[in-house]
Scaffold this motif. Sequence first.
Motif, short mmCIF file in Angstrom:
data_model
loop_
_atom_site.label_atom_id
_atom_site.label_comp_id
_atom_site.label_asym_id
_atom_site.label_seq_id
_atom_site.Cartn_x
_atom_site.Cartn_y
_atom_site.Cartn_z
N LEU A 24 25.31 33.75 -25.00
CA LEU A 24 25.97 32.53 -25.45
C LEU A 24 26.74 31.88 -24.30
N ALA A 25 27.47 32.67 -23.52
CA ALA A 25 28.22 32.13 -22.39
C ALA A 25 27.29 31.45 -21.40
N ALA A 26 26.15 32.09 -21.12
CA ALA A 26 25.18 31.52 -20.18
C ALA A 26 24.58 30.23 -20.75
N ARG A 27 24.33 30.21 -22.05
CA ARG A 27 23.74 29.02 -22.66
C ARG A 27 24.71 27.84 -22.60
N LEU A 28 25.98 28.09 -22.88
CA LEU A 28 26.97 27.02 -22.83
C LEU A 28 27.11 26.47 -21.41
N LEU A 29 27.07 27.37 -20.43
CA LEU A 29 27.15 26.93 -19.04
C LEU A 29 25.93 26.08 -18.67
N ASP A 30 24.76 26.52 -19.09
CA ASP A 30 23.55 25.74 -18.82
C ASP A 30 23.63 24.35 -19.45
N LEU A 31 24.15 24.29 -20.68
CA LEU A 31 24.28 23.01 -21.37
C LEU A 31 25.24 22.08 -20.62
N ALA A 32 26.36 22.63 -20.18
CA ALA A 32 27.33 21.80 -19.45
C ALA A 32 26.75 21.30 -18.14
N GLU A 33 26.02 22.17 -17.45
CA GLU A 33 25.43 21.78 -16.16
C GLU A 33 24.33 20.74 -16.33
N SER A 34 23.70 20.73 -17.51
CA SER A 34 22.62 19.77 -17.75
C SER A 34 23.12 18.47 -18.37
N GLY A 35 24.44 18.35 -18.56
CA GLY A 35 25.01 17.10 -19.04
C GLY A 35 25.13 16.96 -20.54
N SER A 36 25.08 18.06 -21.28
CA SER A 36 25.21 17.97 -22.74
C SER A 36 26.58 17.45 -23.14
N THR A 37 26.66 16.87 -24.32
CA THR A 37 27.90 16.28 -24.81
C THR A 37 28.85 17.36 -25.32
N GLY A 38 30.11 16.94 -25.52
CA GLY A 38 31.09 17.84 -26.09
C GLY A 38 30.72 18.26 -27.50
N ALA A 39 30.13 17.35 -28.25
CA ALA A 39 29.71 17.67 -29.61
C ALA A 39 28.63 18.73 -29.61
N GLU A 40 27.72 18.66 -28.65
CA GLU A 40 26.65 19.66 -28.57
C GLU A 40 27.22 21.03 -28.21
N LEU A 41 28.15 21.06 -27.27
CA LEU A 41 28.78 22.32 -26.91
C LEU A 41 29.52 22.92 -28.12
N THR A 42 30.23 22.07 -28.84
CA THR A 42 30.98 22.53 -30.01
C THR A 42 30.05 23.09 -31.07
N THR A 43 28.95 22.42 -31.31
CA THR A 43 27.99 22.87 -32.33
C THR A 43 27.40 24.22 -31.98
N VAL A 44 26.99 24.38 -30.72
CA VAL A 44 26.39 25.65 -30.30
C VAL A 44 27.39 26.77 -30.45
N LEU A 45 28.63 26.55 -30.01
CA LEU A 45 29.64 27.60 -30.11
C LEU A 45 29.98 27.90 -31.56
N SER A 46 30.21 26.88 -32.37
CA SER A 46 30.66 27.09 -33.75
C SER A 46 29.60 27.78 -34.61
N THR A 47 28.33 27.54 -34.32
CA THR A 47 27.26 28.16 -35.11
C THR A 47 26.87 29.55 -34.59
N SER A 48 27.51 30.00 -33.51
CA SER A 48 27.13 31.28 -32.91
C SER A 48 28.19 32.35 -33.11
N VAL A 49 29.38 31.98 -33.60
CA VAL A 49 30.48 32.94 -33.71
C VAL A 49 30.98 33.00 -35.14
N THR A 50 31.75 34.02 -35.43
CA THR A 50 32.27 34.23 -36.79
C THR A 50 33.28 33.15 -37.16
N ASP A 51 34.24 32.90 -36.29
CA ASP A 51 35.28 31.90 -36.57
C ASP A 51 34.88 30.56 -35.97
N GLY A 52 33.79 30.00 -36.47
CA GLY A 52 33.28 28.75 -35.93
C GLY A 52 34.24 27.60 -36.05
N ASN A 53 35.15 27.64 -37.03
CA ASN A 53 36.12 26.56 -37.20
C ASN A 53 37.11 26.46 -36.03
#
Length: 276
Positions: A24-53
């Motif tokens: 997950l950490a590597a995926r988020l870094l790849d997304l940031a380096e490729s120019g993904s939006t804040g909303a995309e980063l938030t969605t990936v993180l929130s749907t991957s962890v228990t306390d997504g809120n």
Amino acid sequence: MASVLEPLKPFVALIRQAPEPMTLAARLLDLAESGSTGAELTTVLSTSVTDGNLARSALIHADILDIAGNRTPRAAVRLAQAQVLAEAAEDSWELVLTVPGFLRRTLADLVAGNGDRSRPRETQATLVEVAATARHDLVIAAPYLHADFAVTLANPLQRVLWAGGTVTVITRALSLTAPERSSANVEAIALLRQAAEHTGRVITVRSWEESGLGVHFKVVVADRKVAYLGSANLTPGGTVAHAEAGVLLRGPLVADLSRWLTAVADELARRRLPSA
């Protein structure tokens, strides 16, 4: 430095809730380096962890997103720092098992008796996760390889090579003159080399070419920080069909393991370079 990293701790704690936190950490870094939006980063993180809120607030606190939820100019740097922080914790290990069909019920009973927190990781997913975290250095070592596993490692291998990193494979019985030459190992190495060719770079292969088993460890190491170490060969049998046990290691001790593997690779190079 401690004060700079302090705001990252809630974010690091959150990604550790994921089934495969380093992936997950590597995926988020790849997304940031490729120019993904804040909303995309938030969605990936929130749907991957228990306390997504908590995802959005943790990203803002870590200076990965601004208060409006947009990716900050420092997002990639902060995500890279978070990955280092997660990996630089004290040495830790998690149980990793290959559980064949006839033992699935046994494992389920054990987990039910001890609570879900005792559920071990599974070998195949762990091997892929470790390889996926590599950015600068990837070591793959096993006496028995298989083409199917080589295919799963193609993308992590290419990412390391494209970034200017190194990939080393340690195995056995590749050359035409080797006792009991392994056609499966030869095929797997050929596929890994083919994947490397697309990057314009090469992998380093070291092989035991004498009589006897020579090397018997089964290891995948990423950046000298994260490693799988266990009994499972990098084959369908080792990752799916046989009962196997190993550990997922994180922390400074992985560097000691990496130094040992480097020493072995150097000795194999001195003894005989594989011609395969």
